[in-house]
Design a protein around this motif. Structure first.
Motif, short mmCIF file in Angstrom:
data_model
loop_
_atom_site.label_atom_id
_atom_site.label_comp_id
_atom_site.label_asym_id
_atom_site.label_seq_id
_atom_site.Cartn_x
_atom_site.Cartn_y
_atom_site.Cartn_z
N LEU A 171 0.88 -1.15 -0.20
CA LEU A 171 -0.04 -0.07 -0.09
C LEU A 171 0.95 1.33 0.02
N THR A 172 0.39 2.01 -0.97
CA THR A 172 1.18 3.68 -0.57
C THR A 172 0.22 4.50 -1.29
N ALA A 173 0.62 5.85 -1.00
CA ALA A 173 -0.55 6.93 -1.05
C ALA A 173 -0.91 7.19 -2.61
N GLU A 174 0.26 6.85 -3.43
CA GLU A 174 0.09 6.97 -4.73
C GLU A 174 -1.04 5.96 -5.45
N GLY A 175 -0.51 4.65 -4.71
CA GLY A 175 -1.67 3.76 -5.10
C GLY A 175 -2.95 3.91 -4.81
N LEU A 176 -3.11 4.32 -3.61
CA LEU A 176 -4.46 4.47 -2.88
C LEU A 176 -5.30 5.36 -3.71
N ARG A 197 -18.41 11.67 0.41
CA ARG A 197 -17.76 11.55 1.64
C ARG A 197 -16.25 11.19 1.71
N VAL A 198 -15.93 10.23 0.76
CA VAL A 198 -14.40 9.40 0.71
C VAL A 198 -13.63 10.39 -0.16
N GLY A 199 -13.91 11.27 -0.91
CA GLY A 199 -13.11 12.65 -1.70
C GLY A 199 -12.24 13.27 -0.48
N PRO A 200 -13.06 13.84 0.34
CA PRO A 200 -12.31 14.49 1.57
C PRO A 200 -11.44 13.49 2.44
N LEU A 201 -11.79 12.62 2.47
CA LEU A 201 -11.16 11.54 3.43
C LEU A 201 -9.60 11.30 2.84
N LEU A 202 -9.62 11.31 1.40
CA LEU A 202 -8.35 11.02 0.82
C LEU A 202 -7.46 12.32 0.48
N SER A 203 -8.24 13.46 0.79
CA SER A 203 -7.53 14.80 0.69
C SER A 203 -6.24 15.08 1.38
N ASP A 204 -6.27 14.60 2.63
CA ASP A 204 -4.82 14.89 3.39
C ASP A 204 -4.64 13.44 3.88
N LEU A 205 -3.51 13.00 3.06
CA LEU A 205 -3.15 11.39 3.85
C LEU A 205 -2.06 11.39 4.76
N LYS A 206 -1.88 12.77 5.40
CA LYS A 206 -0.81 12.84 6.55
C LYS A 206 -1.39 13.06 7.70
N ARG A 207 -2.76 13.00 7.81
CA ARG A 207 -3.15 13.38 9.12
C ARG A 207 -3.55 12.05 9.66
N GLN A 208 -3.49 10.87 9.34
CA GLN A 208 -3.26 9.77 9.99
C GLN A 208 -2.46 8.76 9.47
N PRO A 209 -2.25 7.65 10.09
CA PRO A 209 -1.46 6.39 9.21
C PRO A 209 -2.08 6.02 7.95
N LEU A 210 -1.22 5.94 6.87
CA LEU A 210 -1.94 5.26 5.77
C LEU A 210 -2.88 4.18 5.72
#
Length: 309
Positions: A171-176, A197-210
């Motif tokens: 799993l990588t940020a780019e892959g997700l 709903r899931v668009g904003p969830l993926l807008s900041d991938l650094k706020r929580q572990p990937l």
């Protein structure tokens, strides 16, 4: 794909017979490698054998013979506990309906006196499978006779396979983000609220572990994809796609596409007709973003699943 062994024609039912599904073996079998399984036989029972049913005793569901009091619960749970550890590679499962082991829903539960207590249970194996792999698409063979349910199940199997490959490859940020882009319009068609709903969830991938974000994402996406797509939702999604082609297509091409979308909305042509026109237009203008959209090609065309929608 996992499948109840009786559906492949194996004589494993309690009466020594089978429930061969030609759709599974002759159509799905061209695209999936089946993992055949019969919980009763796997647990060490024979065929033929005593017929069984679910019985509620002191608040617990037991698997017992329909005649007499022989109890097979421990035997079945022992098999389930061992077998589930070997099923992670599966991308979906076709189950035998009405079975006290494999039935997904509407399984009868009896009281000790033989009267029906309720009709809302799942078979012991089916319930354990859904609990262990909640994202895995499951379907009963009989429900595959419904055009919409059949198409929905196969679509989810291919999405789930894509997700499993993403996780297995690392799993990588780019892959997700790439996974989300590929399936974005499928999600829009199935459930607009989840799409938003899931668009904003993926807008900041650094706020929580990937891995945490990925789990939050997919546990919303897979259930949303299980919702059947209405004709209006397909129309809305196709119009969104057409918007990406507006500048590149001639007025006549746009008119023809809209004409077929409207014909589909009126129920005059199946979904495959406007979808084929959209795919042809996308290929003609080489729109790179649309070329990645799984909504246009969610599974092999030869399955013909959109011919009857």
């Amino acid at each position: 794909m996992g499948i109840s062994a009786c559906l492949l024609g194996s004589p494993v039912r309690h009466d020594g017979g089978h429930k061969h599904s030609r759709y599974c073996t002759e159509v799905l079998g061209r695209y999936f490698q089946f993992y055949s399984l019969c919980p009763e036989m796997g647990a060490g029972m024979s065929a033929p054998r005593q017929a069984m049913r679910l019985v509620e005793i002191d608040g617990q569901i037991r698997l017992r013979a329909t005649r007499g009091e022989k109890d097979f619960t421990a035997l079945m749970h022992g098999f389930i506990g061992q077998e589930l550890e070997h099923l992670e590679h599966l991308r979906g499962f076709v189950l035998m309906a009405k079975s006290p082991s494999c039935g997904m829903e509407r399984i009868r539960v009896y009281r000790a006196d033989g009267e029906v207590a309720r009709r809302d249970a799942s078979g012991l194996f089916a319930a354990a499978l859904a609990g262990r792999f909640p994202l895995m698409p499951l379907e009963e063979e009989g429900r595959l006779n419904d055009d919409g349910l059949r198409e929905n199940f196969v679509e989810r199997v291919f999405v789930y396979d894509d997700w499993c490959r993403l996780r297995e490859g690392g799993l990588t940020a780019e892959g997700l983000l790439a996974f989300h882009r590929r399936h974005k319009f499928q999600l829009l068609a199935h459930c607009q609220s989840t799409y938003r709903r899931v668009g904003p969830l993926l807008s900041d991938l650094k706020r929580q572990p990937l891995p945490v974000i990925a789990e939050q994402y997919i546990t919303q996406v897979m259930p949303a994809l299980a919702r059947r797509v209405s004709r209006g939702s397909h129309v809305n999604t196709m119009l969104h796609l057409t918007g990406f082609l507006r500048e590149a297509l001639s007025a006549e091409d746009r008119r023809l596409i809209h004409q077929q979308i409207e014909a589909y909305q009126r129920g005059e042509v199946p979904l495959v007709v406007p979808m084929t026109m959209l795919r042809g237009a996308q290929s003609k203008v080489e729109q790179p973003y649309l070329a990645t959209q799984e909504y246009l090609r969610p599974y092999p065309d030869a399955l013909g699943l959109r011919n009857r929608l």
